[in-house]
Scaffold this active site. Structure first.
Site, PDB file in Angstrom:
ATOM      1  N   LYS A  13       0.831  -1.211   0.000  1.00  0.00           N
ATOM      2  CA  LYS A  13       0.000   0.000   0.000  1.00  0.00           C
ATOM      3  C   LYS A  13       0.861   1.255   0.000  1.00  0.00           C
ATOM      4  O   LYS A  13       0.611   2.187  -0.750  1.00  0.00           O
ATOM      5  CB  LYS A  13      -0.892   0.060   1.255  1.00  0.00           C
ATOM      6  CG  LYS A  13      -1.886  -1.067   1.383  1.00  0.00           C
ATOM      7  CD  LYS A  13      -2.813  -0.824   2.579  1.00  0.00           C
ATOM      8  CE  LYS A  13      -2.108  -0.830   3.934  1.00  0.00           C
ATOM      9  NZ  LYS A  13      -1.592  -2.129   4.348  1.00  0.00           N
ATOM     10  N   ARG A  88      -9.002   0.699   9.293  1.00  0.00           N
ATOM     11  CA  ARG A  88      -8.581  -0.686   9.466  1.00  0.00           C
ATOM     12  C   ARG A  88      -9.629  -1.490  10.222  1.00  0.00           C
ATOM     13  O   ARG A  88      -9.425  -2.690  10.446  1.00  0.00           O
ATOM     14  CB  ARG A  88      -7.287  -0.706  10.268  1.00  0.00           C
ATOM     15  CG  ARG A  88      -6.044  -1.058   9.476  1.00  0.00           C
ATOM     16  CD  ARG A  88      -4.884  -0.904  10.440  1.00  0.00           C
ATOM     17  NE  ARG A  88      -3.706  -1.619  10.057  1.00  0.00           N
ATOM     18  CZ  ARG A  88      -2.666  -1.053   9.451  1.00  0.00           C
ATOM     19  NH1 ARG A  88      -2.720   0.204   9.062  1.00  0.00           N
ATOM     20  NH2 ARG A  88      -1.594  -1.762   9.222  1.00  0.00           N
ATOM     21  N   ARG A 123      11.874  -6.069   4.428  1.00  0.00           N
ATOM     22  CA  ARG A 123      11.496  -4.670   4.533  1.00  0.00           C
ATOM     23  C   ARG A 123      12.410  -3.926   5.512  1.00  0.00           C
ATOM     24  O   ARG A 123      12.750  -4.425   6.567  1.00  0.00           O
ATOM     25  CB  ARG A 123      10.048  -4.604   5.017  1.00  0.00           C
ATOM     26  CG  ARG A 123       9.431  -3.271   4.846  1.00  0.00           C
ATOM     27  CD  ARG A 123       7.958  -3.425   4.607  1.00  0.00           C
ATOM     28  NE  ARG A 123       7.248  -3.393   5.889  1.00  0.00           N
ATOM     29  CZ  ARG A 123       5.960  -3.031   5.971  1.00  0.00           C
ATOM     30  NH1 ARG A 123       5.280  -2.709   4.897  1.00  0.00           N
ATOM     31  NH2 ARG A 123       5.369  -3.038   7.136  1.00  0.00           N
ATOM     32  N   ARG A 156      11.844  -2.794  11.255  1.00  0.00           N
ATOM     33  CA  ARG A 156      10.863  -2.441  12.275  1.00  0.00           C
ATOM     34  C   ARG A 156      10.642  -3.634  13.191  1.00  0.00           C
ATOM     35  O   ARG A 156      10.591  -4.761  12.739  1.00  0.00           O
ATOM     36  CB  ARG A 156       9.530  -2.092  11.589  1.00  0.00           C
ATOM     37  CG  ARG A 156       9.414  -0.653  11.203  1.00  0.00           C
ATOM     38  CD  ARG A 156       8.307  -0.418  10.203  1.00  0.00           C
ATOM     39  NE  ARG A 156       7.027  -1.038  10.567  1.00  0.00           N
ATOM     40  CZ  ARG A 156       5.938  -0.934   9.809  1.00  0.00           C
ATOM     41  NH1 ARG A 156       5.975  -0.262   8.666  1.00  0.00           N
ATOM     42  NH2 ARG A 156       4.822  -1.506  10.165  1.00  0.00           N
ATOM     43  N   ARG A 167      -0.034  -9.824  12.937  1.00  0.00           N
ATOM     44  CA  ARG A 167      -0.655  -8.721  12.194  1.00  0.00           C
ATOM     45  C   ARG A 167      -1.563  -9.236  11.087  1.00  0.00           C
ATOM     46  O   ARG A 167      -2.591  -8.635  10.799  1.00  0.00           O
ATOM     47  CB  ARG A 167       0.433  -7.814  11.607  1.00  0.00           C
ATOM     48  CG  ARG A 167       1.110  -6.978  12.682  1.00  0.00           C
ATOM     49  CD  ARG A 167       2.423  -6.424  12.227  1.00  0.00           C
ATOM     50  NE  ARG A 167       2.285  -5.403  11.209  1.00  0.00           N
ATOM     51  CZ  ARG A 167       3.287  -5.000  10.429  1.00  0.00           C
ATOM     52  NH1 ARG A 167       4.482  -5.561  10.548  1.00  0.00           N
ATOM     53  NH2 ARG A 167       3.099  -4.065   9.551  1.00  0.00           N
TER      54      ARG A 167
HETATM   55  P1  ADP Z   1       1.682  -1.844   7.590  1.00  0.00           P
HETATM   56  O1  ADP Z   1       2.983  -1.436   7.066  1.00  0.00           O
HETATM   57  O2  ADP Z   1       1.610  -3.132   8.230  1.00  0.00           O
HETATM   58  O3  ADP Z   1       0.541  -1.553   6.684  1.00  0.00           O
HETATM   59  P2  ADP Z   1       1.385   0.423   9.232  1.00  0.00           P
HETATM   60  O4  ADP Z   1       2.709   1.027   9.101  1.00  0.00           O
HETATM   61  O5  ADP Z   1       0.258   0.991   8.487  1.00  0.00           O
HETATM   62  O6  ADP Z   1       1.485  -1.102   8.937  1.00  0.00           O
HETATM   63  O7  ADP Z   1       0.961   0.377  10.770  1.00  0.00           O
HETATM   64  C1  ADP Z   1       1.819  -0.127  11.762  1.00  0.00           C
HETATM   65  C2  ADP Z   1       1.052  -0.306  13.063  1.00  0.00           C
HETATM   66  O8  ADP Z   1       0.458   0.936  13.465  1.00  0.00           O
HETATM   67  C3  ADP Z   1      -0.116  -1.271  12.987  1.00  0.00           C
HETATM   68  O9  ADP Z   1       0.282  -2.601  13.149  1.00  0.00           O
HETATM   69  C4  ADP Z   1      -0.995  -0.774  14.139  1.00  0.00           C
HETATM   70  O10 ADP Z   1      -0.502  -1.193  15.392  1.00  0.00           O
HETATM   71  C5  ADP Z   1      -0.836   0.724  14.050  1.00  0.00           C
HETATM   72  N1  ADP Z   1      -1.870   1.314  13.155  1.00  0.00           N
HETATM   73  C6  ADP Z   1      -1.670   1.953  11.972  1.00  0.00           C
HETATM   74  N2  ADP Z   1      -2.836   2.342  11.416  1.00  0.00           N
HETATM   75  C7  ADP Z   1      -3.813   1.929  12.255  1.00  0.00           C
HETATM   76  C8  ADP Z   1      -5.224   2.011  12.251  1.00  0.00           C
HETATM   77  N3  ADP Z   1      -5.903   2.594  11.248  1.00  0.00           N
HETATM   78  N4  ADP Z   1      -5.895   1.466  13.304  1.00  0.00           N
HETATM   79  C9  ADP Z   1      -5.261   0.878  14.316  1.00  0.00           C
HETATM   80  N5  ADP Z   1      -3.936   0.741  14.389  1.00  0.00           N
HETATM   81  C10 ADP Z   1      -3.201   1.265  13.377  1.00  0.00           C
END
Ligand code: ADP
Ligand code: ZN
Length: 210
Positions: A13, A88, A123, A156, A167
């Site tokens: 994304k 989410r 990553r 990370r 996740r």
């Molecule tokens: P990814 O790279 O997995 O898409 P993100 O960088 O978007 O993950 O998000 C990392 C973490 O931040 C998530 O695992 C969650 O803990 C928190 N987070 C991000 N966006 C949201 C959201 N919309 N609702 C709840 N938690 C979120």
């Protein structure tokens, strides 16, 4: 144009958001990046979010909804925006509707779990500015260093394999129902994630009519 990017963690994304952002000149709003920045600068919100993100759980709805409300009120969002990582959960999507935010298109990038687990191990993010890289798909110009600020690239905590599995479980349970939610609103487009980033981008651009 107001766009939501849906998809599992690691589906790409963020990478596609960057391409749309460059092309349409509208900002990407990534709740993940906002939360990581808050963690790094040690704000109250960052402290609240820390334990959740590190274990792979979602941060409570009220916190992320607050983040989004503030961010969407800024001037640069007036001409459109891309939401990456929000909503989410169903309550988050309902909150957007309640705020009166019009969404034009929801693009779901589909990648099978096995592929995601493989990809996530490669990553890396810049420990300084947060830019993201991948050892195979998006290599930095100099190994281990950020192209933008020369900060050191790190993995990370939540990209370690056990956390990735957690996740993905959360994604299937909490986030995947959003496909139905937006399909009922007639806004959902599904794009299969391709091996080549540029091929996925071509499919995404087709969906946004470019
Ligand atoms: P990814 O790279 O997995 O898409 P993100 O960088 O978007 O993950 O998000 C990392 C973490 O931040 C998530 O695992 C969650 O803990 C928190 N987070 C991000 N966006 C949201 C959201 N919309 N609702 C709840 N938690 C979120
Ligand atoms: Zn950097």
């Amino acid at each position: 144009m107001n766009i939501i990017l849906l998809g599992a963690p690691g589906a790409g994304k963020g990478t596609q958001a960057e391409k749309i952002c460059e092309y349409l000149g509208i900002p990407t709003i990534s709740t993940g990046n906002i939360i990581r920045a808050a963690l790094k600068s040690g704000t109250e919100m960052g402290l609240k979010a820390k334990a959740y993100t590190e274990s792979g759980a979602l941060v409570p709805d009220e916190i992320v909804i607050g983040i989004i409300k503030e961010r969407l009120a800024e001037d640069d969002c007036k001409r459109g925006f891309i939401l990456d990582g929000f909503p989410r959960t169903i309550p988050q999507a309902e909150a957007l509707d309640k705020m009166g935010v019009q969404i034009d298109k929801v693009i779901d990038i589909e990648v099978p779990d096995e592929k995601i687990i493989g990809r996530m191990s490669g990553r890396r993010v810049c420990g300084n500015c947060g830019a993201s890289y991948h050892l195979e798909y998006k290599r930095p110009k100099v190994d281990g260093l950020c192209d933008l600020c020369a900060g050191a690239l790190v993995q990370r905590k939540d990209d370690h394999p056990d956390t990735v599995k957690a996740r993905l479980e959360v994604y299937h349970k909490e986030t995947e129902p959003l496909k139905d939610f937006y399909s009922k609103q007639g806004k959902l487009a599904i794009v299969e994630g391709q091996e080549e980033v540029s091929e996925t981008t071509a499919l995404v651009f087709k969906e946004i009519g470019e």
